[in-house]
Design an enzyme around this catalytic site. Sequence first.
Site, PDB file in Angstrom:
ATOM      1  CE  LYS A 199      46.379  50.701  51.501  1.00 38.39           C
ATOM      2  NZ  LYS A 199      45.114  51.307  52.026  1.00 38.39           N
ATOM      3  N   PRO A 200      46.741  49.965  56.497  1.00 39.70           N
ATOM      4  CG  PRO A 200      45.890  51.273  58.252  1.00 39.70           C
ATOM      5  CD  PRO A 200      47.152  50.992  57.481  1.00 39.70           C
ATOM      6  CD  GLU A 202      41.218  53.387  51.095  1.00 36.44           C
ATOM      7  OE1 GLU A 202      40.613  53.252  50.015  1.00 36.44           O
ATOM      8  OE2 GLU A 202      42.195  52.671  51.442  1.00 36.44           O
ATOM      9  CB  SER A 254      40.924  44.229  41.008  1.00 31.90           C
ATOM     10  OG  SER A 254      40.377  44.796  42.196  1.00 31.90           O
ATOM     11  CD  GLU A 273      42.382  35.610  52.535  1.00 32.42           C
ATOM     12  OE1 GLU A 273      41.514  35.124  51.765  1.00 32.42           O
ATOM     13  OE2 GLU A 273      42.141  36.494  53.352  1.00 32.42           O
TER      14      GLU A 273
END
Length: 503
Positions: A199-200, A202, A254, A273
């Site tokens: 998932k890149p 958005e 988070s 990371e």
Amino acid sequence: MTTSAELGTAAVRRAPDASPLVTSADLPPARNFVGGEFVDARFDSVTGVIDPCSEKVLAQIPESTAEDVDRAVAAAVAAKDQWARVAPKDRSELLHAIADRVAENAELLVRLESANTGKPLPVAQDDIAGTIDTFRFMAGALRATTSMAAGDYVENHLSVIRREPVGVVGVVTPWNYPLMMAAWKIAPILAAGNTLVIKPSEQTPLTTLKFAELVADLLPPGVLNVVTGLGPVVGARLSEHPDIDMVALTGSVSSGRAVARSAADTLKRVHLELGGKAPVVIFPDADLEAAASTLRVAGYWNSGQECGAACRVLVHESVAEKFVERLTAEVGALVVGEPGAGEDVEVGPLVSKAHFDRVTGYLERAEDEGARVAVGGGVLAGPGYFVAPTVLVDVAEGAEILREEVFGPVVTVETFSDEDEAVRRANAGPYGLSASVWTEDARRSHDVSARLDAGTVWVNSHLVLANDVPWGGFKGSGYGRDLSIYALDDYSRTKHVMHNHGR
């Protein structure tokens, strides 16, 4: 907040309107890539991809659902056994072919990356070059993995160590280095024999989708899958999915916490990371000119949107005035502009309005807490999310801007009186990704670098990376290592097979 004009910062250099970086023909399909082809998401909801220089919409990408993730995971599961059986030599040649394909399309990818992120062209060029080298390194490394020697560690029992793929890896990548951070995950994951769903961000999905388009004919269907959408939906489903064997994220603290919590329910492996707040410890014997010129790059590369950025200077009180004078001269000379405005542009915009508001909020609160702006400190006029490259001095110990990752073109300067104080304060924050030590004393450099709580420590340098060596942090900066053979270890599992050969 003071304005950039009042502090002498140059205005944004704008690109000619007649020379857009990309056209509609350059854009990738605005669809998910699943099972070797582009497919529609289940619903028509979309997210606008914004050019941070003009604030105009570049493209619309799907806001995918958990069902879209499930479809991609099913494709990765279907492909994993066959891909795991591919011989290392053949996987290596395929990774080299991917590197060749990226190299053949480097100019297009540079323009697309710059258009989506606002990066100066030299920064985007470095990203694409790093992407190519990541695949080339992993193509070689996967053919030279080592394990403990087979042998009889118990009488009449032969022990053999097997290195196996983990299986299906879910990947979440950030917006600051969209394609390069994707490569840091994709290359070792594929090299180790795994399949993946990525998932890149958005905000910056275009080069990841274009990459999938470019290499679609090279990879077996289902080995690489791309699903666009929002973190709380797509990222969360990847983290919790029972058929995902491992999840790897580069992102905020988070986000890392959320992924780790979600992954815990299925006891899947996690690679994180996360953020950084790199201290730069400058001793009285340091080469101040070299330190200042290095920070011109290392503090403001990619507009400071860099987790290893040299953003927190601790300089000995005896040389602080001289160093600040040199640093502010370097920072005041930085060229700020749009990527199409020339190869000499060094600093572009922040990636989004939300991040722009976040960074300017930190600056306002820092001034309220007593920090003084030595240079920059304000927003730059015109469209786009531009913040002047800034140096803050007279920052009190424990101030918010020293504890939290600003992730913008902001460097703070503190002073210290002795070595123990410098180390204590450098280690006081929640992060432990990187740091640097500046001294001509070799004994001091070895001792202090060993005492700093960071995964990478440079001596008389900062933000120099190589694919041959590991990258990753301690404490709030996460765990796991990108790059190097250590990444191959992270995306592999070790199996011990023992044969009773007694006769």
